[in-house]
Design an enzyme around this catalytic site. Structure first.
Site, PDB file in Angstrom:
ATOM      1  N   HIS A  82       0.922  -1.154  -0.048  1.00 48.58           N
ATOM      2  CA  HIS A  82      -0.120   0.184  -0.032  1.00 48.58           C
ATOM      3  C   HIS A  82       0.726   1.377  -0.027  1.00 48.58           C
ATOM      4  O   HIS A  82       1.774   1.225   0.746  1.00 48.58           O
ATOM      5  CB  HIS A  82      -0.812  -0.090   1.312  1.00 48.58           C
ATOM      6  CG  HIS A  82      -1.867   1.191   1.255  1.00 48.58           C
ATOM      7  ND1 HIS A  82      -3.227   0.958   0.693  1.00 48.58           N
ATOM      8  CD2 HIS A  82      -1.850   2.482   1.552  1.00 48.58           C
ATOM      9  CE1 HIS A  82      -3.711   2.322   0.645  1.00 48.58           C
ATOM     10  NE2 HIS A  82      -2.934   3.059   1.436  1.00 48.58           N
ATOM     11  N   ASP A 161     -14.669   3.059   7.062  1.00 52.00           N
ATOM     12  CA  ASP A 161     -13.493   3.748   6.361  1.00 52.00           C
ATOM     13  C   ASP A 161     -14.203   4.453   5.064  1.00 52.00           C
ATOM     14  O   ASP A 161     -13.716   5.856   4.727  1.00 52.00           O
ATOM     15  CB  ASP A 161     -12.278   3.067   6.000  1.00 52.00           C
ATOM     16  CG  ASP A 161     -11.454   3.753   5.264  1.00 52.00           C
ATOM     17  OD1 ASP A 161     -10.878   4.739   5.981  1.00 52.00           O
ATOM     18  OD2 ASP A 161     -11.050   3.696   4.163  1.00 52.00           O
ATOM     19  N   ARG A 168     -13.952  13.005   5.394  1.00 54.54           N
ATOM     20  CA  ARG A 168     -12.640  13.843   5.725  1.00 54.54           C
ATOM     21  C   ARG A 168     -12.064  14.516   4.652  1.00 54.54           C
ATOM     22  O   ARG A 168     -11.532  15.263   4.717  1.00 54.54           O
ATOM     23  CB  ARG A 168     -11.507  12.693   6.187  1.00 54.54           C
ATOM     24  CG  ARG A 168     -11.852  12.210   7.599  1.00 54.54           C
ATOM     25  CD  ARG A 168     -10.961  10.915   7.802  1.00 54.54           C
ATOM     26  NE  ARG A 168      -9.601  11.254   7.600  1.00 54.54           N
ATOM     27  CZ  ARG A 168      -8.763  10.100   6.963  1.00 54.54           C
ATOM     28  NH1 ARG A 168      -8.911   9.203   6.835  1.00 54.54           N
ATOM     29  NH2 ARG A 168      -7.495  10.777   6.841  1.00 54.54           N
ATOM     30  N   SER A 183      -7.302   4.120   8.618  1.00 56.58           N
ATOM     31  CA  SER A 183      -8.058   4.151   7.224  1.00 56.58           C
ATOM     32  C   SER A 183      -7.214   2.990   6.500  1.00 56.58           C
ATOM     33  O   SER A 183      -7.772   1.994   5.916  1.00 56.58           O
ATOM     34  CB  SER A 183      -8.155   5.272   6.590  1.00 56.58           C
ATOM     35  OG  SER A 183      -8.053   5.402   5.391  1.00 56.58           O
ATOM     36  N   LYS A 187      -8.508  -1.280   5.841  1.00 53.02           N
ATOM     37  CA  LYS A 187      -8.824  -1.906   4.596  1.00 53.02           C
ATOM     38  C   LYS A 187      -8.036  -3.087   4.195  1.00 53.02           C
ATOM     39  O   LYS A 187      -8.204  -3.951   4.049  1.00 53.02           O
ATOM     40  CB  LYS A 187      -8.431  -0.823   3.622  1.00 53.02           C
ATOM     41  CG  LYS A 187      -9.676   0.222   3.526  1.00 53.02           C
ATOM     42  CD  LYS A 187      -9.524   1.244   2.331  1.00 53.02           C
ATOM     43  CE  LYS A 187      -8.477   2.290   2.809  1.00 53.02           C
ATOM     44  NZ  LYS A 187      -8.443   3.646   2.423  1.00 53.02           N
TER      45      LYS A 187
END
Ligand code: URA
Length: 434
Positions: A82, A161, A168, A183, A187
């Site tokens: 990620h 999320d 946000r 967040s 995930k």
């Protein structure tokens, strides 16, 4: 329990209990707690922070808001990567097939562009026919049968999320370390990852501008993974200038394809190899970086990584004719190369300005859910530290609108800064957090 008391407690700098966090996240996901209270709470968290325990509880509450994938039925170890988001960051397009070609299956759920940062799904959708919308069953089946999957996050995974993130994005509450960490990790953990390589970007074109903030984010995410019984490594990488040369969806796909063929920009290739090394180590395929590198180099050199990319495109309905001949990918009507206005050393190429300019050209969204133009974008021709002769190509703009082309030209000239003295090239990485 009342939502307003939880907001007040955080506003006044208190530490929330697990019960309070669960109550808030469950209530928000169900719709019992309205957006205005969640926005006030997010702002209180941004201003007052959270302890590691609160951040872990928040992550677990967001995971519990939806389904969890169990990938242990389909792969021996589920690895994932990620990036915290950057400009010209097409790493997944190369790393996923490359690692898969080394015998480690990778199933990844990616996102769309966010603000000035690009999104992997948007890039892959430059390939006509490519489908990112897979169900959980389709995701698992493809991971088992093909060994490589690149899909969008399903609405069933960490829905809290999804909801909170959208809020946000429009309430000035993105840049909070605990909110970003929870967040991302909710995930990744809900999607079944057992080992995660985190590419934490820092610099002008990252959500974390300074290295200390990026380091704290990296430590927090690695700790959350450990507390959740998973493995994670975080690389701290530079995002002051764009990664590689291309910024914009189809342009980035072309650059990723060139890299999979063994070429591509040197900085981008090296970045991909470093991320891929960590995946092979966490996945148990290589003992260390020195053992991983030759495996990766040979998968690039003998065409296996490229074939794996084709397998991915084919499995998800993409038209191989476009990747076999990338000149067929979407192409802008107006392509203009701007020469260097002076001679000198490049002192900076402001990544955030380049990313914002790509959005102005249409490569990203100014409103949630808006369509994007896959053809447009920017190619820079030099990296920080290079000496550039006046009049030689500095950058190329790919546009479909003459006014936006002119505006992009002005902004990009301002994004390039100069020095008469020699300038050190920027490092690719600032460290590793294990
Ligand atoms: N990426 C995410 O998934 N979440 C954030 O909060 C920031 C970047």
């Amino acid at each position: 329990m009342r939502a307003v008391d939880i907001i007040i407690k955080k506003r006044d700098g208190g530490e929330l209990t697990k019960e309070e966090i669960d109550f808030f996240i469950q209530g928000y996901t169900r719709g019992d707690i309205p957006d205005y209270q969640a926005a006030a709470w997010a702002m209180a968290v941004l201003l007052k922070g959270m302890t590691p325990q609160e951040t872990t509880d928040l992550t677990l509450a967001m995971i519990a808001s939806g389904d969890r994938l169990d990938l242990s039925q389909v792969v021996p170890i589920a690895v994932d990567k990620h990036s915290t988001g950057g400009v010209g960051d097409k790493t997944t397009l190369v790393v996923e097939p490359l690692v898969s070609a080394c015998g480690l299956p990778v199933g990844k759920m990616s996102g769309r562009g966010l603000g000035f940062t690009g999104g992997t799904l948007d890039k892959m959708e430059s390939i006509p026919g490519f489908n990112c919308h897979l169900s959980e069953e389709q995701f698992m089946r493809q991971l088992k049968e093909v060994g490589v999957v690149l899909a969008g996050q399903t609405a069933e995974l960490a829905p809290a999320d999804g909801k909170l993130y959208a809020l946000r994005d429009v309430t000035g509450t993105v840049e909070s370390i605990p909110l970003i960490a929870s967040s991302i990790m909710s995930k990744k953990l809900a999607a079944g990852a057992q080992a995660i390589v985190l590419d934490v970007k820092t610099g002008l074109g990252a959500f974390m501008r300074d290295l200390e903030g990026a380091r704290s984010l990296a430590h927090l995410m690695v700790d959350i993974a450990r507390l959740a019984g998973r493995k994670a490594v975080a690389l701290l990488s530079d995002m002051n200038q764009p990664l590689g040369f291309a910024v914009g969806n189809a342009l980035e796909v072309k650059e990723a394809i060139a890299t999979l063929h063994g070429g591509g920009p040197a900085d981008f290739r090296e970045h991909c190899l470093k991320v891929a090394e960590q995946l092979l180590i966490l996945g148990g395929v290589a003992a260390d970086e020195a053992a991983a590198r030759p495996l990766l180099a040979s998968a690039l050199a003998d065409g296996r990584a490229w074939e794996r990319f084709r397998d991915l495109v084919r499995a998800q309905g993409g038209d191989l004719a476009y990747v076999d001949d990338p000149a067929r990918l979407p192409r802008a009507a107006l392509i203009e190369t701007v020469p260097a206005p002076r001679s000198g050393y490049l002192a900076g190429i402001h990544a955030r300005v380049v990313g914002e300019t790509a959005v102005i050209l249409g490569a990203g969204r100014e409103k949630k859910g808006a369509p994007i133009d896959h053809a447009v974008g920017i190619e820079i021709h030099h990296k920080v530290g290079e000496f550039v002769e006046q009049g030689s190509p500095l950058f190329t703009i790919h546009a479909n609108d003459p006014d936006r082309l002119v505006e992009a030209g002005k902004r990009l000239l301002e994004a390039h800064t100069w020095s008469d003295e020699a300038v050190e090239p920027l490092p690719l990485f600032y460290g590793v957090v294990r």
